[in-house]
Write an enzyme that holds these catalytic residues in place. Structure first.
Site, short mmCIF file in Angstrom:
data_model
loop_
_atom_site.label_atom_id
_atom_site.label_comp_id
_atom_site.label_asym_id
_atom_site.label_seq_id
_atom_site.Cartn_x
_atom_site.Cartn_y
_atom_site.Cartn_z
N SER A 255 0.40 -11.92 -13.10
CA SER A 255 -0.53 -11.99 -11.56
C SER A 255 -0.71 -13.83 -12.18
O SER A 255 -0.98 -14.17 -11.01
CB SER A 255 -1.39 -10.93 -10.87
OG SER A 255 -0.44 -9.86 -10.81
N THR B 290 -5.79 -3.35 -10.19
CA THR B 290 -4.20 -2.70 -11.18
C THR B 290 -4.77 -1.37 -11.62
O THR B 290 -5.82 -1.13 -11.51
CB THR B 290 -3.11 -3.94 -11.56
OG1 THR B 290 -2.35 -2.72 -12.23
CG2 THR B 290 -3.61 -4.52 -13.12
N LYS C 140 -6.87 1.31 -8.55
CA LYS C 140 -5.95 0.99 -7.73
C LYS C 140 -6.61 2.34 -6.51
O LYS C 140 -6.78 2.20 -5.90
CB LYS C 140 -4.41 1.31 -7.42
CG LYS C 140 -4.11 0.15 -8.08
CD LYS C 140 -2.73 0.76 -7.64
CE LYS C 140 -1.75 -0.56 -8.36
NZ LYS C 140 -0.83 -1.25 -7.67
N ASN D 214 -4.92 -2.70 -3.65
CA ASN D 214 -4.91 -3.47 -4.52
C ASN D 214 -5.35 -4.84 -4.43
O ASN D 214 -4.96 -5.80 -5.29
CB ASN D 214 -3.05 -3.66 -4.95
CG ASN D 214 -2.86 -4.85 -3.94
OD1 ASN D 214 -2.96 -4.61 -2.40
ND2 ASN D 214 -1.47 -4.90 -4.26
N ASP E 9 0.70 -3.19 -1.70
CA ASP E 9 2.44 -3.26 -2.06
C ASP E 9 3.25 -2.45 -1.41
O ASP E 9 4.29 -2.83 -1.05
CB ASP E 9 2.26 -1.84 -3.22
CG ASP E 9 1.51 -2.26 -4.72
OD1 ASP E 9 1.64 -3.67 -4.84
OD2 ASP E 9 0.64 -1.71 -5.56
N GLY F 66 10.67 9.61 -6.60
CA GLY F 66 9.51 9.58 -6.96
C GLY F 66 8.67 9.89 -6.56
O GLY F 66 8.74 9.89 -5.11
P1 NDP Z 1 2.40 6.13 -11.52
O1 NDP Z 1 2.34 6.92 -12.88
O2 NDP Z 1 1.99 6.94 -10.25
O3 NDP Z 1 4.02 7.38 -10.93
C1 NDP Z 1 5.35 8.15 -12.00
C2 NDP Z 1 6.79 8.51 -11.04
O4 NDP Z 1 7.48 8.43 -12.31
C3 NDP Z 1 6.88 10.21 -11.13
O5 NDP Z 1 7.08 10.34 -9.96
C4 NDP Z 1 6.30 10.68 -11.69
O6 NDP Z 1 7.67 11.60 -11.83
C5 NDP Z 1 7.89 10.03 -12.91
N1 NDP Z 1 8.44 9.80 -13.72
C6 NDP Z 1 7.35 10.04 -15.23
N2 NDP Z 1 8.36 9.56 -15.99
C7 NDP Z 1 9.34 10.54 -16.04
C8 NDP Z 1 10.23 11.40 -16.76
N3 NDP Z 1 9.88 11.09 -17.91
N4 NDP Z 1 11.03 11.70 -16.50
C9 NDP Z 1 10.99 11.94 -14.37
N5 NDP Z 1 9.95 11.70 -13.49
C10 NDP Z 1 9.35 11.12 -14.12
O7 NDP Z 1 3.70 5.13 -11.52
P2 NDP Z 1 4.24 4.23 -10.13
O8 NDP Z 1 4.38 4.96 -8.64
O9 NDP Z 1 2.71 3.03 -9.71
O10 NDP Z 1 5.17 2.86 -10.79
C11 NDP Z 1 6.86 3.99 -10.36
C12 NDP Z 1 7.32 2.85 -11.38
O11 NDP Z 1 7.36 1.38 -9.67
C13 NDP Z 1 7.08 1.81 -12.66
O12 NDP Z 1 7.90 1.41 -13.34
C14 NDP Z 1 5.83 0.44 -11.86
O13 NDP Z 1 6.62 -0.64 -12.82
C15 NDP Z 1 6.60 0.63 -10.23
N6 NDP Z 1 6.41 -0.82 -9.54
C16 NDP Z 1 6.31 -1.65 -9.48
C17 NDP Z 1 6.54 -2.25 -8.52
C18 NDP Z 1 6.60 -3.58 -8.10
O14 NDP Z 1 6.18 -4.49 -6.90
N7 NDP Z 1 7.79 -4.28 -7.43
C19 NDP Z 1 4.58 -2.05 -7.03
C20 NDP Z 1 4.02 -1.01 -8.01
C21 NDP Z 1 5.22 0.03 -8.50
P3 NDP Z 1 6.47 13.15 -11.53
O15 NDP Z 1 5.17 12.92 -10.20
O16 NDP Z 1 6.50 14.36 -11.91
O17 NDP Z 1 5.50 12.83 -12.94
#
Ligand code: NDP
Length: 279
Positions: free
Chosen positions: A23, A68, A72, A93, A108, A132
């Site tokens: 950022s 972040t 959040k 955010n 976002d 997700g």
């Molecule tokens: P969260 O921790 O809130 O959510 C994570 C998600 O991934 C949940 O749905 C979780 O499932 C799933 N997950 C994690 N590990 C596993 C696994 N081993 N197997 C299956 N499902 C899994 O994270 P965020 O939602 O904040 O972020 C998610 C992704 O999005 C990240 O990679 C982040 O970098 C990216 N992102 C990108 C942004 C951008 O601007 N491009 C902005 C925000 C995020 P469960 O609910 O079952 O735990």
């Protein structure tokens, strides 16, 4: 050399950790190109100090803040005003200085909408598959609602959790990953919102069945490291159009900057920024 003087305004990021954040580079690039006397710095803030940090930033005349992981949701208790979208999504955010404190926004969802617009993916009336159900998926779901998406299938590891977040949306259905074949045949926009596939685990994808990828003809993976995830490769192999989450990241920052300063960032600066980030 960049001069910092008594008139320089401060923007910052509240998070923990903040060591690897991109950022400051993005915001300082925009400030420089906009000719604004603004500097953006990261602040590592422990959860127990969040309230003091927000109050302290106000006292220090900080112009605005990004927020972040892991703050959040928690920061919503410490704002004086809350934008409707942030309230609906349940996460903030961006903190914009207002009279007596900060107003909380979520960029976002708008960053995601601006990415869809810039790559010409139209979701209005189109059916969508969301992988997700975490924080990012909530922002995506808000955007999909705003854009008038058709039927939405949300696949998540923890089905109960996804149901609690999205179960009451009338055009949405929550399923486990192994139940993907309950999705009616057709062509969908696919949005990958899990953290599976993120570097260094970039050989992973939440679903590996070929048939699943036949359902998707346009897709965004919110991950941007690596530039091309397994999810993206699989959609592309079957003729689909795919994008990573770099534009979303960039546009959420651009939208925040626009809230902080009340001025639009011109498209040529945005394009130059994208080229910098994509190197
Ligand atoms: P969260 O921790 O809130 O959510 C994570 C998600 O991934 C949940 O749905 C979780 O499932 C799933 N997950 C994690 N590990 C596993 C696994 N081993 N197997 C299956 N499902 C899994 O994270 P965020 O939602 O904040 O972020 C998610 C992704 O999005 C990240 O990679 C982040 O970098 C990216 N992102 C990108 C942004 C951008 O601007 N491009 C902005 C925000 C995020 P469960 O609910 O079952 O735990």
């Amino acid at each position: 050399m960049r001069e910092i003087n008594g008139a320089t305004r401060i923007l910052g990021l509240l998070g923990d950790p903040v060591e690897h954040t991109g950022s400051p580079a993005i915001h300082n690039f925009i400030a420089e190109r906009m000719g604004d006397d603004i500097i953006y710095v990261p602040f590592r803030v422990r959860s127990k100090h969040l309230e003091e940090a927000v109050a302290g930033a106000y006292a220090l005349n900080v112009l605005g803040l990004n927020v972040t992981v892991p703050h959040k949701v928690g920061v919503m208790q410490h704002v004086t005003e809350l934008d409707d979208a942030a309230l609906d999504i349940g996460a903030v955010n961006t903190l914009v200085r207002v009279r007596g404190g900060f107003k909380g926004y979520n960029t976002d969802f708008s960053g995601f909408m601006r990415e869809l617009d810039s790559v010409d993916i139209q979701v209005n009336g189109k059916d969508v598959i969301v992988l997700g159900a975490g924080g990012a998926a909530k922002a995506v779901m808000y955007a999909l609602k705003k854009l008038g998406a058709g039927n939405i299938y949300i696949l998540n590891r923890n089905v109960e959790k996804a149901g609690a977040s999205f179960g009451n949306i009338k055009n949405a259905k929550v399923l486990g990953f192994s139940s993907w074949n309950e999705i009616p045949k057709g062509k969908y926009v696919g949005i990958q919102c899990t953290s599976v596939g993120l570097a260094p685990n970039d050989a992973e994808c939440v679903i590996n069945d070929d048939g699943f990828f036949d359902l998707i003809d346009e897709a965004v993976d919110l991950i941007y490291k690596p530039k091309e995830t397994v999810f993206m490769k699989r959609v592309k192999e079957r003729g689909g159009r795919v994008y990573n989450g770099l534009r979303m990241l960039m546009y959420q920052a651009v939208s925040s900057y626009e809230f902080f300063t009340g001025r639009e960032v011109p498209e040529e600066i945005v394009e130059e920024l994208y080229r910098e980030l994509d190197t």
